[in-house]
Every structure is written in C-alpha cells, then in structure tokens.
Design a protein around this motif. Structure first.
Motif, PDB file in Angstrom:
ATOM      1  N   THR A  97       0.852  -1.188   0.000  1.00  0.00           N
ATOM      2  CA  THR A  97       0.000   0.000   0.000  1.00  0.00           C
ATOM      3  C   THR A  97       0.888   1.238   0.000  1.00  0.00           C
ATOM      4  OG1 THR A  97      -1.476  -1.260   1.462  1.00  0.00           O
ATOM      5  CG2 THR A  97      -2.036   1.049   1.059  1.00  0.00           C
ATOM      6  N   ILE A  98       1.937   1.191   0.803  1.00  0.00           N
ATOM      7  CA  ILE A  98       2.887   2.305   0.862  1.00  0.00           C
ATOM      8  C   ILE A  98       3.620   2.453  -0.464  1.00  0.00           C
ATOM      9  CG2 ILE A  98       5.063   3.058   1.911  1.00  0.00           C
ATOM     10  CD1 ILE A  98       3.987   1.991   4.582  1.00  0.00           C
ATOM     11  N   GLN A  99       3.996   1.324  -1.077  1.00  0.00           N
ATOM     12  CA  GLN A  99       4.666   1.410  -2.377  1.00  0.00           C
ATOM     13  C   GLN A  99       3.725   2.007  -3.431  1.00  0.00           C
ATOM     14  OE1 GLN A  99       8.466  -0.674  -3.159  1.00  0.00           O
ATOM     15  NE2 GLN A  99       6.995  -2.296  -3.555  1.00  0.00           N
ATOM     16  N   ALA A 128      -1.072  -1.949   9.450  1.00  0.00           N
ATOM     17  CA  ALA A 128      -1.098  -1.144   8.228  1.00  0.00           C
ATOM     18  C   ALA A 128      -1.482   0.304   8.511  1.00  0.00           C
ATOM     19  CB  ALA A 128      -2.075  -1.763   7.225  1.00  0.00           C
ATOM     20  N   ARG A 129      -2.471   0.499   9.354  1.00  0.00           N
ATOM     21  CA  ARG A 129      -2.901   1.869   9.678  1.00  0.00           C
ATOM     22  C   ARG A 129      -1.750   2.666  10.290  1.00  0.00           C
ATOM     23  NH1 ARG A 129      -7.561  -1.120  11.377  1.00  0.00           N
ATOM     24  NH2 ARG A 129      -9.351  -0.681  10.028  1.00  0.00           N
ATOM     25  N   GLU A 134       2.642   6.754   9.694  1.00  0.00           N
ATOM     26  CA  GLU A 134       4.061   7.099   9.791  1.00  0.00           C
ATOM     27  C   GLU A 134       4.617   7.513   8.439  1.00  0.00           C
ATOM     28  OE1 GLU A 134       5.836   3.634  11.491  1.00  0.00           O
ATOM     29  OE2 GLU A 134       5.170   4.105  13.537  1.00  0.00           O
ATOM     30  N   TYR A 135       4.201   6.808   7.386  1.00  0.00           N
ATOM     31  CA  TYR A 135       4.662   7.164   6.046  1.00  0.00           C
ATOM     32  C   TYR A 135       4.166   8.545   5.638  1.00  0.00           C
ATOM     33  CZ  TYR A 135       5.009   7.285   0.969  1.00  0.00           C
ATOM     34  OH  TYR A 135       5.282   7.667  -0.317  1.00  0.00           O
ATOM     35  N   ALA A 136       2.909   8.833   5.921  1.00  0.00           N
ATOM     36  CA  ALA A 136       2.337  10.138   5.571  1.00  0.00           C
ATOM     37  C   ALA A 136       3.052  11.263   6.299  1.00  0.00           C
ATOM     38  CB  ALA A 136       0.853  10.158   5.892  1.00  0.00           C
ATOM     39  N   THR A 137       3.401  11.020   7.568  1.00  0.00           N
ATOM     40  CA  THR A 137       4.111  12.028   8.349  1.00  0.00           C
ATOM     41  C   THR A 137       5.497  12.297   7.773  1.00  0.00           C
ATOM     42  OG1 THR A 137       2.940  11.409  10.376  1.00  0.00           O
ATOM     43  CG2 THR A 137       5.006  12.610  10.626  1.00  0.00           C
ATOM     44  N   MET A 143      -2.462  12.033   2.172  1.00  0.00           N
ATOM     45  CA  MET A 143      -2.768  10.664   1.794  1.00  0.00           C
ATOM     46  C   MET A 143      -4.236  10.353   2.062  1.00  0.00           C
ATOM     47  SD  MET A 143      -0.028   9.325   0.626  1.00  0.00           S
ATOM     48  CE  MET A 143       1.685   9.832   0.549  1.00  0.00           C
ATOM     49  N   ASP A 144      -4.929   9.879   1.057  1.00  0.00           N
ATOM     50  CA  ASP A 144      -6.332   9.519   1.201  1.00  0.00           C
ATOM     51  C   ASP A 144      -6.435   8.001   1.159  1.00  0.00           C
ATOM     52  OD1 ASP A 144      -9.066   9.496   1.300  1.00  0.00           O
ATOM     53  OD2 ASP A 144      -9.332   9.955  -0.823  1.00  0.00           O
ATOM     54  N   VAL A 145      -6.335   7.368   2.341  1.00  0.00           N
ATOM     55  CA  VAL A 145      -6.330   5.906   2.429  1.00  0.00           C
ATOM     56  C   VAL A 145      -7.440   5.450   3.369  1.00  0.00           C
ATOM     57  CG1 VAL A 145      -4.983   3.841   2.945  1.00  0.00           C
ATOM     58  CG2 VAL A 145      -3.832   5.884   2.098  1.00  0.00           C
ATOM     59  N   GLU A 146      -8.182   4.462   2.929  1.00  0.00           N
ATOM     60  CA  GLU A 146      -9.261   3.888   3.732  1.00  0.00           C
ATOM     61  C   GLU A 146      -9.015   2.391   3.852  1.00  0.00           C
ATOM     62  OE1 GLU A 146     -14.194   3.897   3.767  1.00  0.00           O
ATOM     63  OE2 GLU A 146     -13.070   4.696   2.062  1.00  0.00           O
TER      64      GLU A 146
END
Length: 295
Positions: A97-99, A128-129, A134-137, A143-146
């Motif tokens: 998801t991060i990739q 994952a959440r 952490e990745y968004a920070t 980041m729009d992730v659900e």
C-alpha cells in the motif's frame, strides 16, 4: 478442489524436526502481524523489489484509461467523491500500500485516486494503519487511504463492510501481492472481479509453484513452533486459465515472457541481495507477477 501445500508436503519425506502447527489463515496472519515485516522473509523482499518496476506501469495504464478531467469548480468533498479507487486486496501490513502511494506520488497522482486497503486480518490492518500514518508524516503529503475488512475466503458475505465506491461503480485498479497462495483460484478471481469495474486492471504477484512444491508461508512463534496458514500450490497456467474463466484478459508488461508473466528465480547475486534465507533457493523459480484487465 485444489490440493493444499500442506497435503502436498505430507506426501514427501522431511528432514525438519521443528514442530509445525497449521491454523486458520486469518488466525495465522493475526498472530504473524507483529513480526511480519521483520522476520526475514526473502519472498517479501523480492516482491518489494519487483513492485518498484510493476507499479509505475500499472499506474500509467490506470491513469490513461480512468483519470477524469477535473470539473471547472469543485469543493474538496466533491473532488474526493469523484476520485477513482485503487485497492490493495489482501494489503496485510500495508507494505505494498505504501509502495502504491509512493508510486502515485512520484507520478504526481497522489491526489488523483483514493486508495483502499482490504484484508481479512484485523491484526494486519492495525499494523497497516500505523505504517500509513508514519509514512504520511515522513513524506509530508496528503494521503487519502481507507481500510476495510474483506475475507477472500468468504466473498459471498454482504458488501456492506466495503467502502461504497467499491459497490458502485467499482475499483479502477487492484493490486494483490503474495495473497493468491492462500485462496482457491476460482474464488480469488471471482472476488476480485466483484469489486472492479469493466476495463479495470488487476496486478497479481504470487509464490511460484516450484517453490510451492517445497515450502509455504509461515513464521516461527515465541514457542519455537512453525505456524502455517492454509496454502495452495498454484501453477501459472492454472492461474491464467482461472482468470480468463472469470472474465479477465492478460495484459502485456515489461520484462514478461511469451505468456506475459514475469518470473523470477534466485541466483547467487540475488541471493546475496535477499539475505541468508534465500541462499537455499538458488536455481529455483520463486516468484511471478502478471497484470490482467477485466473485460
């Protein structure tokens, strides 16, 4: 009914003395979640490397087919509502998801699509959440992730648990990495098709059958016991046939063979990159990737 890897390995002599416990797939991944990204699984490392090449191709195709022209005036709420959805099906700890988010950002498409992570394991989704936050920070981008619960082994369950965008009109792109091993082929492709719109793309990676005839996913718990979920040894021709039967066609991707499937084996050089646990697999094909389009 497809033969499980557990059944296949039971017919072969084994020199291993380690105790093995087979458990329900969701239960296994709930237990595995805490150490999944740090227990030295070389197949995950190889998958991560290969997805760096596959994801940009995937995003380019999805974008060319589905990215709408923005309206002349739009509110933030309206913009979010019209964003086509990309799904990480069986997202686990969010590794790919991060990739996917990173590849979207590189392509300047981070705000063009909404990203959804689906998994049957609540333990994996919790990890994952945290990983996405952490990745968004660190990346300092919006980041729009659900995330949502979706059990590929029970796709007939009501879709009320799914984000509404997957019920109508459906995702424009789905990635599913190292998941197919745990799902009968017919069930997997039917479930994937059920959340996709016509013309959408499906990128799948999985353990190669040459490796599957000798091993399967699993981890060693705190007791020293090898915990394994149910796994299936899927040969590439069977995967392609099942996809076609479910209404998919194979797409051309860079680096693929004549069947449009990318296959990777371990050689000495790659073994050094992937770590000690990869060394015993030198000379064996261990991974494949393929892209489909829903007709």
């Amino acid at each position: 009914m497809a033969q499980t890897i557990q059944e296949l390995l039971a017919t072969k002599p084994s020199g291993h003395s380690q105790q093995t416990q087979y458990v329900d797939t969701v239960e296994a991944y709930d237990k595995w979640a805490e150490v999944y990204d740090t227990d030295g699984n070389f197949l995950q490392r190889l998958d991560t490397i290969e997805m760096r090449t596959l994801l940009p191709q995937f995003i380019d195709r999805v974008n060319k087919r589905f990215q709408p022209s923005p309206p002349e005036t739009e509110s933030e709420t309206e913009t979010k509502a019209i964003r086509p959805s990309l799904v990480d099906l069986g997202c686990g700890t969010g590794r790919n998801t991060i990739q996917l988010l990173s590849a979207l950002n590189t392509a300047n498409k981070a705000t063009s699509f909404s990203v959804i992570g689906l998994d049957a394991s609540r333990g994996m989704l919790d990890v994952a959440r945290t990983a996405i936050r952490e990745y968004a920070t660190k990346s300092a981008i919006q980041m729009d992730v659900e995330f949502g619960i979706f059990d590929l082994l029970q796709p007939e369950l009501p879709k009320t648990q799914l984000p509404s965008s997957l019920c109508e009109p459906g995702a424009v792109g789905v990635i599913s990495t190292l998941v197919l091993e745990h799902i009968p082929l017919e069930r997997f492709f039917a479930a994937a098709a059920g959340i996709m719109r016509s013309g959408a793309y499906l990128l799948v990676t999985n353990m190669h059958a040459e490796m599957g005839m000798r091993s399967q996913a699993g981890f060693t718990d705190e007791r020293g016991v090898k915990v394994r979920p149910t796994s299936y040894c899927h040969a590439i021709p069977d995967v392609l046939d099942a996809a076609v039967q479910a209404g998919f066609a194979v797409e051309e991707i860079v680096g693929a063979g004549t069947d449009e499937v990318v296959v990777r084996g371990v050689d000495e050089e790659l073994g050094n990159v992937l770590g000690a646990r990869a060394k015993k697999w030198v000379g064996v094909r261990v991974w494949f990737g393929v892209c489909f389009v829903k007709r």
